[in-house]
Design a protein around this motif. Structure first.
Motif, PDB file in Angstrom:
ATOM      1  N   ILE A 107       0.852  -1.190   0.000  1.00 44.55           N
ATOM      2  CA  ILE A 107       0.000   0.000   0.000  1.00 44.55           C
ATOM      3  C   ILE A 107       0.891   1.245   0.000  1.00 44.55           C
ATOM      4  O   ILE A 107       1.821   1.351   0.800  1.00 44.55           O
ATOM      5  CB  ILE A 107      -0.935   0.055   1.220  1.00 44.55           C
ATOM      6  N   GLN A 108       0.580   2.160  -0.922  1.00 49.29           N
ATOM      7  CA  GLN A 108       1.334   3.405  -1.006  1.00 49.29           C
ATOM      8  C   GLN A 108       0.383   4.599  -1.042  1.00 49.29           C
ATOM      9  O   GLN A 108      -0.750   4.483  -1.492  1.00 49.29           O
ATOM     10  CB  GLN A 108       2.199   3.430  -2.270  1.00 49.29           C
ATOM     11  N   ARG A 109       0.901   5.714  -0.576  1.00 48.53           N
ATOM     12  CA  ARG A 109       0.197   6.994  -0.686  1.00 48.53           C
ATOM     13  C   ARG A 109       1.151   7.955  -1.367  1.00 48.53           C
ATOM     14  O   ARG A 109       2.269   8.152  -0.894  1.00 48.53           O
ATOM     15  CB  ARG A 109      -0.194   7.532   0.685  1.00 48.53           C
ATOM     16  N   GLY A 159       2.977   7.538  -3.915  1.00 44.09           N
ATOM     17  CA  GLY A 159       4.228   6.887  -4.296  1.00 44.09           C
ATOM     18  C   GLY A 159       5.147   6.515  -3.153  1.00 44.09           C
ATOM     19  O   GLY A 159       6.244   6.017  -3.361  1.00 44.09           O
ATOM     20  N   THR A 160       4.693   6.740  -1.929  1.00 44.26           N
ATOM     21  CA  THR A 160       5.496   6.422  -0.740  1.00 44.26           C
ATOM     22  C   THR A 160       4.777   5.337   0.047  1.00 44.26           C
ATOM     23  O   THR A 160       3.559   5.405   0.219  1.00 44.26           O
ATOM     24  CB  THR A 160       5.642   7.680   0.147  1.00 44.26           C
ATOM     25  N   PRO A 161       5.526   4.323   0.542  1.00 41.30           N
ATOM     26  CA  PRO A 161       4.868   3.280   1.338  1.00 41.30           C
ATOM     27  C   PRO A 161       4.058   3.885   2.486  1.00 41.30           C
ATOM     28  O   PRO A 161       4.499   4.830   3.137  1.00 41.30           O
ATOM     29  CB  PRO A 161       6.035   2.444   1.875  1.00 41.30           C
ATOM     30  N   LEU A 162       2.871   3.338   2.710  1.00 46.59           N
ATOM     31  CA  LEU A 162       1.981   3.836   3.755  1.00 46.59           C
ATOM     32  C   LEU A 162       2.577   3.609   5.144  1.00 46.59           C
ATOM     33  O   LEU A 162       2.316   4.360   6.070  1.00 46.59           O
ATOM     34  CB  LEU A 162       0.613   3.157   3.649  1.00 46.59           C
ATOM     35  N   GLY A 163       3.363   2.573   5.279  1.00 41.45           N
ATOM     36  CA  GLY A 163       4.055   2.270   6.532  1.00 41.45           C
ATOM     37  C   GLY A 163       5.452   1.794   6.189  1.00 41.45           C
ATOM     38  O   GLY A 163       6.055   2.274   5.229  1.00 41.45           O
ATOM     39  N   VAL A 164       5.963   0.837   6.939  1.00 47.95           N
ATOM     40  CA  VAL A 164       7.251   0.235   6.598  1.00 47.95           C
ATOM     41  C   VAL A 164       6.976  -1.013   5.762  1.00 47.95           C
ATOM     42  O   VAL A 164       6.018  -1.742   6.020  1.00 47.95           O
ATOM     43  CB  VAL A 164       8.099  -0.103   7.849  1.00 47.95           C
ATOM     44  N   GLU A 165       7.789  -1.247   4.732  1.00 45.42           N
ATOM     45  CA  GLU A 165       7.551  -2.383   3.840  1.00 45.42           C
ATOM     46  C   GLU A 165       7.834  -3.718   4.518  1.00 45.42           C
ATOM     47  O   GLU A 165       7.220  -4.720   4.180  1.00 45.42           O
ATOM     48  CB  GLU A 165       8.395  -2.247   2.579  1.00 45.42           C
ATOM     49  N   HIS A 183     -12.112   5.193   1.677  1.00 44.57           N
ATOM     50  CA  HIS A 183     -10.981   6.079   1.400  1.00 44.57           C
ATOM     51  C   HIS A 183      -9.921   5.432   0.499  1.00 44.57           C
ATOM     52  O   HIS A 183      -8.794   5.906   0.455  1.00 44.57           O
ATOM     53  CB  HIS A 183     -10.340   6.538   2.710  1.00 44.57           C
ATOM     54  N   ALA A 184     -10.280   4.400  -0.211  1.00 42.88           N
ATOM     55  CA  ALA A 184      -9.301   3.683  -1.024  1.00 42.88           C
ATOM     56  C   ALA A 184      -8.688   4.553  -2.111  1.00 42.88           C
ATOM     57  O   ALA A 184      -7.552   4.323  -2.522  1.00 42.88           O
ATOM     58  CB  ALA A 184      -9.927   2.439  -1.646  1.00 42.88           C
ATOM     59  N   GLY A 185      -9.388   5.563  -2.578  1.00 40.03           N
ATOM     60  CA  GLY A 185      -8.857   6.435  -3.616  1.00 40.03           C
ATOM     61  C   GLY A 185      -7.652   7.245  -3.168  1.00 40.03           C
ATOM     62  O   GLY A 185      -6.925   7.797  -3.999  1.00 40.03           O
ATOM     63  N   GLU A 186      -7.414   7.296  -1.869  1.00 42.11           N
ATOM     64  CA  GLU A 186      -6.289   8.060  -1.338  1.00 42.11           C
ATOM     65  C   GLU A 186      -4.982   7.278  -1.361  1.00 42.11           C
ATOM     66  O   GLU A 186      -3.918   7.845  -1.135  1.00 42.11           O
ATOM     67  CB  GLU A 186      -6.598   8.500   0.095  1.00 42.11           C
ATOM     68  N   VAL A 187      -5.082   5.985  -1.611  1.00 42.82           N
ATOM     69  CA  VAL A 187      -3.891   5.126  -1.623  1.00 42.82           C
ATOM     70  C   VAL A 187      -3.936   4.202  -2.841  1.00 42.82           C
ATOM     71  O   VAL A 187      -4.975   4.038  -3.467  1.00 42.82           O
ATOM     72  CB  VAL A 187      -3.782   4.277  -0.323  1.00 42.82           C
ATOM     73  N   THR A 188      -2.793   3.598  -3.149  1.00 45.27           N
ATOM     74  CA  THR A 188      -2.748   2.616  -4.231  1.00 45.27           C
ATOM     75  C   THR A 188      -2.312   1.276  -3.650  1.00 45.27           C
ATOM     76  O   THR A 188      -1.511   1.215  -2.717  1.00 45.27           O
ATOM     77  CB  THR A 188      -1.780   3.039  -5.357  1.00 45.27           C
ATOM     78  N   PHE A 189      -2.851   0.215  -4.229  1.00 43.23           N
ATOM     79  CA  PHE A 189      -2.564  -1.140  -3.776  1.00 43.23           C
ATOM     80  C   PHE A 189      -1.813  -1.872  -4.879  1.00 43.23           C
ATOM     81  O   PHE A 189      -2.349  -2.048  -5.974  1.00 43.23           O
ATOM     82  CB  PHE A 189      -3.859  -1.904  -3.474  1.00 43.23           C
TER      83      PHE A 189
END
Length: 181
Positions: free
Chosen positions: A9-11, A13-19, A46-52
Protein backbone atom coordinates in the motif's frame (compact mmCIF):
# COMPACT_ATOMS: atom_id res chain seq x y z
CA UNK A 1 3.11 3.38 18.75
CA UNK A 2 3.97 0.23 16.83
CA UNK A 3 5.18 0.11 13.22
CA UNK A 4 2.52 -0.24 10.53
CA UNK A 5 3.90 -2.97 8.25
CA UNK A 6 2.56 -3.02 4.71
CA UNK A 7 4.34 -4.18 1.60
CA UNK A 8 1.71 -3.28 -0.97
CA UNK A 9 0.00 0.00 0.00
CA UNK A 10 1.33 3.41 -1.01
CA UNK A 11 0.20 6.99 -0.69
CA UNK A 12 1.55 9.42 -3.27
CA UNK A 13 4.23 6.89 -4.30
CA UNK A 14 5.50 6.42 -0.74
CA UNK A 15 4.87 3.28 1.34
CA UNK A 16 1.98 3.84 3.75
CA UNK A 17 4.06 2.27 6.53
CA UNK A 18 7.25 0.23 6.60
CA UNK A 19 7.55 -2.38 3.84
CA UNK A 20 9.10 -4.92 6.19
CA UNK A 21 10.78 -5.33 9.55
CA UNK A 22 13.76 -7.39 10.58
CA UNK A 23 13.89 -8.42 14.23
CA UNK A 24 16.56 -10.51 15.91
CA UNK A 25 15.24 -12.70 18.71
CA UNK A 26 17.44 -15.24 20.46
CA UNK A 27 20.00 -15.08 17.66
CA UNK A 28 17.34 -15.76 15.00
CA UNK A 29 16.93 -13.11 12.30
CA UNK A 30 13.19 -12.76 11.50
CA UNK A 31 11.80 -10.90 8.49
CA UNK A 32 8.21 -9.66 8.75
CA UNK A 33 6.13 -8.26 5.92
CA UNK A 34 2.48 -7.28 5.49
CA UNK A 35 -0.01 -7.57 2.64
CA UNK A 36 -3.56 -6.31 2.22
CA UNK A 37 -5.91 -7.60 -0.46
CA UNK A 38 -5.94 -5.39 -3.54
CA UNK A 39 -9.72 -5.76 -3.49
CA UNK A 40 -9.72 -3.20 -0.65
CA UNK A 41 -9.65 -0.52 -3.35
CA UNK A 42 -13.17 -1.68 -4.32
CA UNK A 43 -14.67 -1.80 -0.83
CA UNK A 44 -13.01 0.92 1.25
CA UNK A 45 -14.42 4.42 1.49
CA UNK A 46 -10.98 6.08 1.40
CA UNK A 47 -9.30 3.68 -1.02
CA UNK A 48 -8.86 6.43 -3.62
CA UNK A 49 -6.29 8.06 -1.34
CA UNK A 50 -3.89 5.13 -1.62
CA UNK A 51 -2.75 2.62 -4.23
CA UNK A 52 -2.56 -1.14 -3.78
CA UNK A 53 0.15 -3.12 -5.53
CA UNK A 54 -0.76 -6.60 -6.71
CA UNK A 55 -0.27 -8.98 -3.77
CA UNK A 56 1.81 -11.51 -5.71
CA UNK A 57 4.16 -8.85 -7.10
CA UNK A 58 4.57 -7.18 -3.70
CA UNK A 59 5.18 -10.50 -1.92
CA UNK A 60 7.71 -11.60 -4.53
CA UNK A 61 9.62 -8.32 -4.16
CA UNK A 62 9.67 -8.27 -0.35
CA UNK A 63 10.52 -11.98 0.01
CA UNK A 64 13.51 -11.48 -2.30
CA UNK A 65 14.62 -8.46 -0.24
CA UNK A 66 14.36 -10.42 3.00
CA UNK A 67 16.21 -13.43 1.59
CA UNK A 68 19.03 -11.13 0.41
CA UNK A 69 19.36 -9.97 4.01
CA UNK A 70 19.75 -13.61 5.06
CA UNK A 71 16.87 -13.81 7.48
CA UNK A 72 16.33 -17.19 9.13
CA UNK A 73 12.55 -16.95 9.16
CA UNK A 74 9.97 -15.02 7.13
CA UNK A 75 6.57 -14.20 8.58
CA UNK A 76 3.78 -12.62 6.55
CA UNK A 77 1.08 -10.69 8.39
CA UNK A 78 -1.57 -10.71 5.71
CA UNK A 79 -5.16 -9.63 5.25
CA UNK A 80 -5.91 -11.66 2.11
CA UNK A 81 -8.42 -14.33 3.01
CA UNK A 82 -7.86 -18.05 3.22
CA UNK A 83 -10.89 -19.35 1.41
CA UNK A 84 -11.25 -19.61 -2.37
CA UNK A 85 -14.27 -17.32 -2.63
CA UNK A 86 -12.03 -14.36 -1.88
CA UNK A 87 -10.70 -14.46 -5.44
CA UNK A 88 -7.30 -13.38 -6.64
CA UNK A 89 -6.26 -11.95 -3.29
CA UNK A 90 -6.55 -15.26 -1.48
CA UNK A 91 -3.54 -16.59 0.40
CA UNK A 92 -3.60 -19.84 -1.55
CA UNK A 93 -3.36 -17.97 -4.85
CA UNK A 94 -0.41 -15.87 -3.69
CA UNK A 95 1.47 -18.93 -2.43
CA UNK A 96 0.78 -20.92 -5.60
CA UNK A 97 1.92 -18.05 -7.86
CA UNK A 98 5.15 -17.53 -5.91
CA UNK A 99 5.88 -21.23 -5.70
CA UNK A 100 5.44 -21.51 -9.47
CA UNK A 101 8.12 -18.84 -9.83
CA UNK A 102 10.57 -20.87 -7.77
CA UNK A 103 10.41 -18.98 -4.48
CA UNK A 104 9.46 -22.18 -2.67
CA UNK A 105 6.67 -20.58 -0.68
CA UNK A 106 5.88 -17.05 0.36
CA UNK A 107 7.05 -17.34 3.91
CA UNK A 108 7.63 -19.86 6.64
CA UNK A 109 4.49 -18.63 8.39
CA UNK A 110 1.50 -16.59 7.23
CA UNK A 111 -0.84 -15.10 9.81
CA UNK A 112 -3.99 -14.32 7.85
CA UNK A 113 -7.20 -12.39 8.23
CA UNK A 114 -10.03 -11.24 5.95
CA UNK A 115 -12.03 -14.43 5.37
CA UNK A 116 -12.79 -14.88 9.09
CA UNK A 117 -11.84 -18.54 8.82
CA UNK A 118 -11.33 -20.59 11.93
CA UNK A 119 -8.28 -22.81 11.63
CA UNK A 120 -7.80 -25.09 14.60
CA UNK A 121 -4.62 -26.64 13.23
CA UNK A 122 -2.14 -24.94 10.91
CA UNK A 123 -2.60 -25.50 7.19
CA UNK A 124 0.51 -26.36 5.21
CA UNK A 125 0.79 -25.29 1.58
CA UNK A 126 4.12 -26.10 -0.02
CA UNK A 127 6.60 -24.94 2.64
CA UNK A 128 4.33 -22.30 4.15
CA UNK A 129 2.34 -22.68 7.36
CA UNK A 130 -0.93 -20.71 7.42
CA UNK A 131 -3.01 -19.78 10.46
CA UNK A 132 -5.92 -17.45 11.11
CA UNK A 133 -7.87 -16.76 14.29
CA UNK A 134 -11.45 -16.22 13.16
CA UNK A 135 -12.87 -12.70 13.44
CA UNK A 136 -13.80 -9.74 15.59
CA UNK A 137 -11.38 -10.58 18.39
CA UNK A 138 -13.26 -13.78 19.28
CA UNK A 139 -9.99 -15.68 19.36
CA UNK A 140 -6.36 -14.83 19.72
CA UNK A 141 -3.82 -17.21 18.28
CA UNK A 142 -1.12 -18.71 20.44
CA UNK A 143 1.76 -19.56 18.16
CA UNK A 144 5.14 -21.02 19.01
CA UNK A 145 7.78 -21.17 16.29
CA UNK A 146 10.42 -23.88 16.60
CA UNK A 147 13.88 -23.23 15.23
CA UNK A 148 16.91 -25.48 15.21
CA UNK A 149 20.36 -24.18 14.29
CA UNK A 150 18.79 -21.08 12.75
CA UNK A 151 16.33 -23.05 10.60
CA UNK A 152 12.55 -23.23 10.83
CA UNK A 153 11.50 -26.72 11.93
CA UNK A 154 7.94 -26.34 13.17
CA UNK A 155 5.07 -24.30 14.41
CA UNK A 156 2.66 -24.94 17.27
CA UNK A 157 -0.70 -23.18 16.96
CA UNK A 158 -3.66 -22.97 19.26
CA UNK A 159 -6.66 -20.65 18.86
CA UNK A 160 -7.63 -19.30 22.29
CA UNK A 161 -11.26 -18.26 22.79
CA UNK A 162 -11.55 -14.81 24.34
CA UNK A 163 -14.16 -14.89 27.07
CA UNK A 164 -14.63 -13.63 30.58
CA UNK A 165 -13.36 -10.11 29.83
CA UNK A 166 -15.54 -7.08 30.45
CA UNK A 167 -15.62 -4.65 27.51
CA UNK A 168 -13.60 -1.46 27.99
CA UNK A 169 -16.15 1.26 28.80
CA UNK A 170 -14.28 4.09 27.01
CA UNK A 171 -13.75 2.03 23.86
CA UNK A 172 -17.36 0.80 23.92
CA UNK A 173 -18.56 4.40 24.01
CA UNK A 174 -16.32 5.34 21.07
CA UNK A 175 -17.52 2.35 19.05
CA UNK A 176 -21.24 2.79 19.78
CA UNK A 177 -22.05 4.88 16.65
CA UNK A 178 -20.41 2.25 14.42
CA UNK A 179 -22.16 -0.65 16.14
CA UNK A 180 -25.50 1.14 15.81
CA UNK A 181 -24.87 1.89 12.11
Amino acid sequence: EFPFVTSNIQRNGTPLGVEYLIKEIGGVKIGIFGLTTKNTENVSIHAGEVTFENEVMAARKVVKLLKKQQVNLIIGLVHLGFEAEFGHGAVLHVIARLDARGLGGVADDLLDGHSHSFIERPEHIHKTTIVTANQSGRYVGEGIIRMKKGRFVGFYWKPVLIKGFQPDSVLSLQLRPYVEA
